[in-house]
Design a protein around this motif. Sequence first.
Motif, short mmCIF file in Angstrom:
data_model
loop_
_atom_site.label_atom_id
_atom_site.label_comp_id
_atom_site.label_asym_id
_atom_site.label_seq_id
_atom_site.Cartn_x
_atom_site.Cartn_y
_atom_site.Cartn_z
N ARG A 59 0.84 -1.21 0.00
CA ARG A 59 0.00 0.00 0.00
C ARG A 59 0.87 1.26 0.00
NH1 ARG A 59 -3.95 1.26 5.03
NH2 ARG A 59 -1.90 1.43 5.99
N PHE A 60 1.98 1.23 0.73
CA PHE A 60 2.89 2.36 0.80
C PHE A 60 3.50 2.64 -0.57
CE2 PHE A 60 7.21 4.04 1.44
CZ PHE A 60 6.95 5.15 2.24
N LYS A 61 3.95 1.59 -1.26
CA LYS A 61 4.57 1.76 -2.57
C LYS A 61 3.58 2.22 -3.63
CE LYS A 61 8.44 -1.51 -2.20
NZ LYS A 61 9.04 -2.76 -2.77
N ALA A 62 2.31 1.88 -3.44
CA ALA A 62 1.30 2.22 -4.43
C ALA A 62 0.93 3.70 -4.41
CB ALA A 62 0.05 1.38 -4.21
N ASP A 63 1.31 4.41 -3.35
CA ASP A 63 0.99 5.84 -3.23
C ASP A 63 2.15 6.66 -3.80
OD1 ASP A 63 0.34 8.41 -2.51
OD2 ASP A 63 -0.15 7.92 -0.43
N GLY A 95 10.50 8.16 -2.52
CA GLY A 95 11.67 8.68 -1.83
C GLY A 95 11.55 8.65 -0.31
N LYS A 96 10.41 8.23 0.22
CA LYS A 96 10.21 8.19 1.67
C LYS A 96 10.50 6.80 2.22
CE LYS A 96 6.56 11.74 1.67
NZ LYS A 96 5.14 12.04 2.03
N ILE A 97 10.56 6.73 3.56
CA ILE A 97 10.79 5.47 4.26
C ILE A 97 9.51 5.06 4.98
CG2 ILE A 97 12.17 4.28 6.00
CD1 ILE A 97 13.80 5.17 3.62
N LEU A 98 9.09 3.84 4.81
CA LEU A 98 7.92 3.34 5.53
C LEU A 98 8.31 3.10 6.99
CD1 LEU A 98 5.08 2.21 5.81
CD2 LEU A 98 5.91 0.03 4.87
N ASP A 99 7.76 3.93 7.89
CA ASP A 99 8.08 3.81 9.31
C ASP A 99 6.82 3.86 10.17
OD1 ASP A 99 7.40 6.45 8.96
OD2 ASP A 99 9.24 7.28 9.82
#
Length: 267
Positions: A165-169, A174-178
């Motif tokens: 879901r994070f990558k699909a947005d 360039g952000k980190i999923l945290d």
Amino acid sequence: MIESLLMNAGILAVVMIAFWLISLMIDDVSFIDAVWGAGMALMAVTSWLQLSYPGALADLLLIMTAAWGLRLGIHLFLRWRKEGEDPRYKRMLKNDREAGHFARASLIKIFGMQAVLLFITCLPAQIGILASSDPAPITMLAWVGFALWSLGMFFEVVGDWQLKRFKADPSNEGKILDTGLWRYTRHPNYFGDACVWWGIWLAAASAGWDIALYSVIGPIFLTFTLTKWSGAALLESGMKKKRGDKYADYIAKTSAFIPMPPKASGQ
């Protein structure tokens, strides 16, 4: 037991050769990641089918292994179909492809190696099932293993879903999923994977501690590869190059593997 394991090994070899031939036709070996999970499910099924009267423990081990393996196999297959050739395998076979040795190298380095490692990792499920003909019961130790497996499935499934879901947005480029589970461990899916196989090993061990001794190499090897070899270590090496200080800050705050509360910034 030995004959049954040899039967499994032979089936796995045939399957891997078939997939190797497919890889030559499409010039891509990346789908091997999907075969990893699905192949372990296959080894559980072939073990179970060799029992004349499977016991309750054999049924439980089959369900645990097949559910994990098919879920992971489908997830990784769909990811491969969407993203295409994995850069890791592209780099691994670059020199061999340029030298005209792609066929031989892919058979030995990718499909042959994966077959051996898959078979070893899956030993708890294979040996546990083969040792659990009727009336092998489901003991308290087996239920403890099932509980650990359930925890692992939660971390793996939810972690993969949150990352997808994070990558699909597009705004997350360039952000980190945290957030979510990724707030407590940098690798919730890998942590879940390890829990799943230690859970399967515990359930298998309920059939006898000789079974536990013969099969413990499976979860030990898997945990090693997830934390020190081709899992977290390789992934983090790439993330450090791509994200630099952002990922360094994430590393400083977040547990490497076992979920823990995040550290305060600068702590």
